[in-house]
Design an enzyme around this catalytic site. Structure first.
Site, mmCIF file in Angstrom:
data_model
loop_
_atom_site.group_PDB
_atom_site.id
_atom_site.type_symbol
_atom_site.label_atom_id
_atom_site.label_comp_id
_atom_site.label_asym_id
_atom_site.label_seq_id
_atom_site.Cartn_x
_atom_site.Cartn_y
_atom_site.Cartn_z
ATOM 1 N N CYS A 1 51.778 -18.875 4.917
ATOM 2 C CA CYS A 1 52.180 -19.323 6.250
ATOM 3 C C CYS A 1 51.125 -20.266 6.836
ATOM 4 O O CYS A 1 50.918 -21.346 6.321
ATOM 5 C CB CYS A 1 52.454 -18.107 7.134
ATOM 6 S SG CYS A 1 53.451 -18.484 8.579
ATOM 7 N N HIS B 1 56.087 -14.457 3.633
ATOM 8 C CA HIS B 1 55.022 -13.445 3.717
ATOM 9 C C HIS B 1 55.200 -12.346 2.666
ATOM 10 O O HIS B 1 55.695 -11.266 2.992
ATOM 11 C CB HIS B 1 55.028 -12.811 5.108
ATOM 12 C CG HIS B 1 54.499 -13.713 6.174
ATOM 13 N ND1 HIS B 1 53.163 -13.823 6.466
ATOM 14 C CD2 HIS B 1 55.132 -14.546 7.021
ATOM 15 C CE1 HIS B 1 52.984 -14.686 7.452
ATOM 16 N NE2 HIS B 1 54.172 -15.149 7.813
ATOM 17 N N GLU C 1 53.036 -10.407 1.560
ATOM 18 C CA GLU C 1 52.207 -9.242 1.902
ATOM 19 C C GLU C 1 52.947 -8.270 2.818
ATOM 20 O O GLU C 1 52.505 -7.143 3.020
ATOM 21 C CB GLU C 1 50.890 -9.700 2.561
ATOM 22 C CG GLU C 1 50.975 -10.131 4.024
ATOM 23 C CD GLU C 1 51.487 -11.545 4.242
ATOM 24 O OE1 GLU C 1 52.053 -12.138 3.298
ATOM 25 O OE2 GLU C 1 51.337 -12.055 5.369
#
Lengths: 222, 80
Positions: free
Chosen positions: A86, A196, A198
């Site tokens: 990002c 994302h 994660e």
């Protein structure tokens, strides 16, 4: 496996990244601050998402010129794995570690939703845990993820298989050219992506489609 | 002291969704005959000294290193 997370004023996904890397690598990452000029010896450096320096001037522009990013560039040149998510992706392109630019979403709206990603190149250290062309789920949350590169650059990265992730199944959230969601450098050790991974690494997240990216980067067998 | 103005604009061929939105909004306000709108940035910069040639070189270096993203943007320097 050792990891490090870059901290900059205005990032807000750093704790998510630290939590994910701690769970996947088994050890808490080292953290490096914007003014640090040295990064410890690690296997993977992660630049998290957020709004570094308030997105002033251009997203990632100020962060890309901070001392810690010079240290990241030195590590990347030595072959250390680097992933920018990002705002981290925006910082990597602004720093010149990845080609192209990330512009305002075509819709002009901030998008926060789940998209489908096609693993366009499963033959990288980051994506070796996925099948070629596998479709995975991944959340996105950004205002400036509209990837752009001039025709020559685009032809080069497409020809070299450096488009690693594409938005799939009509889920392109930002107007990105060729549905590009993530690209890698020519040496294959620096990856930037808008989604994302994660945030999708365990059952509590509702899925773990993002986990293999970090396991691949760290050489951990799934 | 030298006062300079740096103008940064998007290159031709780079889509400008913000300019597009402004274009539509101007039409919505009743301004007829508005063609393409492109959004850019202006920086007014004060520099020590009086040597404009030196200042111009320095300002161009600032543009290349920070003020503009030359992947998508052009810049021009003028003195005010």
């Amino acid at each position: 496996m050792k990891t490090a997370v870059v901290l900059l004023p205005g990032l807000n996904r750093d704790r998510d990244m630290i939590a994910a890397l701690t769970k996947i690598s088994g050890t808490a990452p080292a953290t490096v601050w914007q003014t640090d000029t040295e990064i410890p010896d690690v296997d993977l450096i992660a630049i998290p998402g957020g709004f570094s320096f308030g997105d002033y001037l251009r997203c990632g522009a100020i962060a890309a010129r901070s001392p810690v990013m010079r240290a990241v560039a030195e590590k990347a040149a030595k072959g250390v794995m680097v992933v920018g998510v990002c705002n981290g992706f925006q910082i990597l392109v602004e720093a010149g570690l990845l080609p192209g630019a990330l512009m305002r979403n075509a819709s002009l709206k901030f998008v926060c939703r789940e998209v489908k990603l096609q693993v366009a190149n499963a033959n990288t250290a980051f994506t070796r845990g996925y099948q070629p062309n596998q479709i995975i789920r991944c959340p996105v949350a950004h205002h400036d993820g509209n990837y752009f590169a001039d025709a020559d650059t685009l032809a080069r990265i497409e020809g070299e298989g450096r488009v690693v992730f594409r938005y799939a199944e009509d889920t392109n959230p930002n107007g990105s050219i060729n549905d590009i969601a993530g690209i890698i450098n020519d040496k294959g050790n620096v990856l930037g992506l808008m989604p994302h991974p994660e945030n999708l690494i365990e059952a509590a997240h509702g899925g773990n489609d993002g986990r293999a990216l970090f396991e691949g980067a760290l050489g951990i067998a799934a | 002291m030298i006062k300079a103005r740096v103008t940064v604009t998007l290159k031709n061929g780079v889509l400008d969704p913000q300019g597009k939105a402004i274009e539509h909004a101007l039409g919505g306000l009743g301004f007829d005959g508005v063609g393409q709108v492109r959004q850019g940035k202006v920086f007014d910069i004060e520099l020590d000294g009086t040597d404009k040639a030196k200042a111009e070189n320095e300002l161009k270096a600032m543009c290349d290193k920070l003020l503009a993203n030359t992947v998508i943007e052009n810049y021009s320097v003028s003195f005010v």
